[in-house]
Scaffold this motif. Structure first.
Motif, PDB file in Angstrom:
ATOM      1  N   GLY A  32       0.809  -1.218   0.000  1.00 16.33           N
ATOM      2  CA  GLY A  32       0.000   0.000   0.000  1.00 16.33           C
ATOM      3  C   GLY A  32       0.836   1.258   0.000  1.00 16.33           C
ATOM      4  O   GLY A  32       1.945   1.296   0.523  1.00 16.33           O
ATOM      5  N   MET A  33       0.276   2.295  -0.616  1.00 17.86           N
ATOM      6  CA  MET A  33       0.888   3.628  -0.619  1.00 17.86           C
ATOM      7  C   MET A  33      -0.181   4.615  -0.174  1.00 17.86           C
ATOM      8  O   MET A  33      -1.322   4.533  -0.635  1.00 17.86           O
ATOM      9  N   THR A  34       0.183   5.542   0.681  1.00 14.63           N
ATOM     10  CA  THR A  34      -0.818   6.420   1.287  1.00 14.63           C
ATOM     11  C   THR A  34      -0.279   7.839   1.434  1.00 14.63           C
ATOM     12  O   THR A  34       0.906   8.033   1.685  1.00 14.63           O
ATOM     13  N   TRP A  35      -1.181   8.801   1.274  1.00 15.40           N
ATOM     14  CA  TRP A  35      -0.895  10.200   1.589  1.00 15.40           C
ATOM     15  C   TRP A  35      -1.621  10.565   2.880  1.00 15.40           C
ATOM     16  O   TRP A  35      -2.812  10.261   3.048  1.00 15.40           O
ATOM     17  N   TYR A  36      -0.894  11.219   3.774  1.00 11.65           N
ATOM     18  CA  TYR A  36      -1.462  11.775   4.991  1.00 11.65           C
ATOM     19  C   TYR A  36      -1.198  13.290   4.975  1.00 11.65           C
ATOM     20  O   TYR A  36      -0.358  13.777   4.230  1.00 11.65           O
ATOM     21  N   ARG A  37      -1.913  14.012   5.840  1.00 10.90           N
ATOM     22  CA  ARG A  37      -1.610  15.424   6.025  1.00 10.90           C
ATOM     23  C   ARG A  37      -1.789  15.767   7.500  1.00 10.90           C
ATOM     24  O   ARG A  37      -2.528  15.102   8.227  1.00 10.90           O
ATOM     25  N   GLN A  38      -1.086  16.833   7.891  1.00 13.58           N
ATOM     26  CA  GLN A  38      -1.104  17.217   9.300  1.00 13.58           C
ATOM     27  C   GLN A  38      -1.032  18.728   9.436  1.00 13.58           C
ATOM     28  O   GLN A  38      -0.166  19.381   8.835  1.00 13.58           O
ATOM     29  N   LEU A  39      -1.930  19.259  10.261  1.00 16.40           N
ATOM     30  CA  LEU A  39      -1.901  20.663  10.640  1.00 16.40           C
ATOM     31  C   LEU A  39      -1.200  20.784  11.981  1.00 16.40           C
ATOM     32  O   LEU A  39      -1.226  19.837  12.784  1.00 16.40           O
ATOM     33  N   PRO A  40      -0.590  21.937  12.266  1.00 12.57           N
ATOM     34  CA  PRO A  40       0.077  22.114  13.559  1.00 12.57           C
ATOM     35  C   PRO A  40      -0.874  21.856  14.721  1.00 12.57           C
ATOM     36  O   PRO A  40      -1.997  22.361  14.739  1.00 12.57           O
ATOM     37  N   GLY A  41      -0.431  21.025  15.646  1.00 12.43           N
ATOM     38  CA  GLY A  41      -1.229  20.739  16.829  1.00 12.43           C
ATOM     39  C   GLY A  41      -2.343  19.742  16.622  1.00 12.43           C
ATOM     40  O   GLY A  41      -3.108  19.468  17.549  1.00 12.43           O
ATOM     41  N   LYS A  42      -2.427  19.191  15.416  1.00  5.65           N
ATOM     42  CA  LYS A  42      -3.488  18.221  15.128  1.00  5.65           C
ATOM     43  C   LYS A  42      -2.886  16.879  14.754  1.00  5.65           C
ATOM     44  O   LYS A  42      -1.721  16.780  14.390  1.00  5.65           O
ATOM     45  N   GLU A  43      -3.716  15.850  14.823  1.00  5.49           N
ATOM     46  CA  GLU A  43      -3.266  14.518  14.464  1.00  5.49           C
ATOM     47  C   GLU A  43      -3.137  14.394  12.942  1.00  5.49           C
ATOM     48  O   GLU A  43      -3.812  15.087  12.186  1.00  5.49           O
TER      49      GLU A  43
END
Length: 120
Positions: A32-43
């Motif tokens: 599997g290949m996946t994209w994630y994203r993250q904002l400051p202070g968030k999961e």
């Protein structure tokens, strides 16, 4: 093994960006290949994933706007992002399940992240 993500940047609302993530090293196969994203202070949030057979899944907020794809010959993952919104602003990370040459298990590997900023 190294994962190198690139393609982020500053774009106006409604604009487009294409992210890429390339893996290099002693790779036997990638599942599997996946994209994630993250904002400051968030999961970290899963954005989109694609299986080795090409089955895709997306978080509801990006359906119809983002398209995930992969090039197995190049060990590369892509994310085409259209109709970008300010709420898409985040650091985007790629994650691959990789089996190394000589190995018997798949393990997760992370890219270093690339900043996407959507602002006028």
């Amino acid at each position: 093994v190294q994962l190198q993500a690139f393609g982020g940047g500053l774009v106006q609302p409604g604009g487009s960006l294409r992210l890429s993530c390339a893996a290099s090293g002693s790779i036997f196969s990638i599942n599997g290949m996946t994209w994630y994203r993250q904002l400051p202070g968030k999961e970290r949030e899963l954005v989109a994933g694609i299986s080795s057979r090409g089955t895709t899944n997306y978080v509801d907020s990006v359906k119809g706007r983002f398209t995930i794809s992969r090039d197995n010959a190049k060990n590369t993952l892509y994310l085409q992002m259209n109709s970008l919104k300010p709420e898409d602003t985040a650091v985007y990370y790629c994650n691959f399940d990789i089996r190394l040459v000589g190995g018997i298990w798949w393990s997760p590997y992370w890219g270093q992240g690339t900043q996407v900023t959507v602002s006028s």
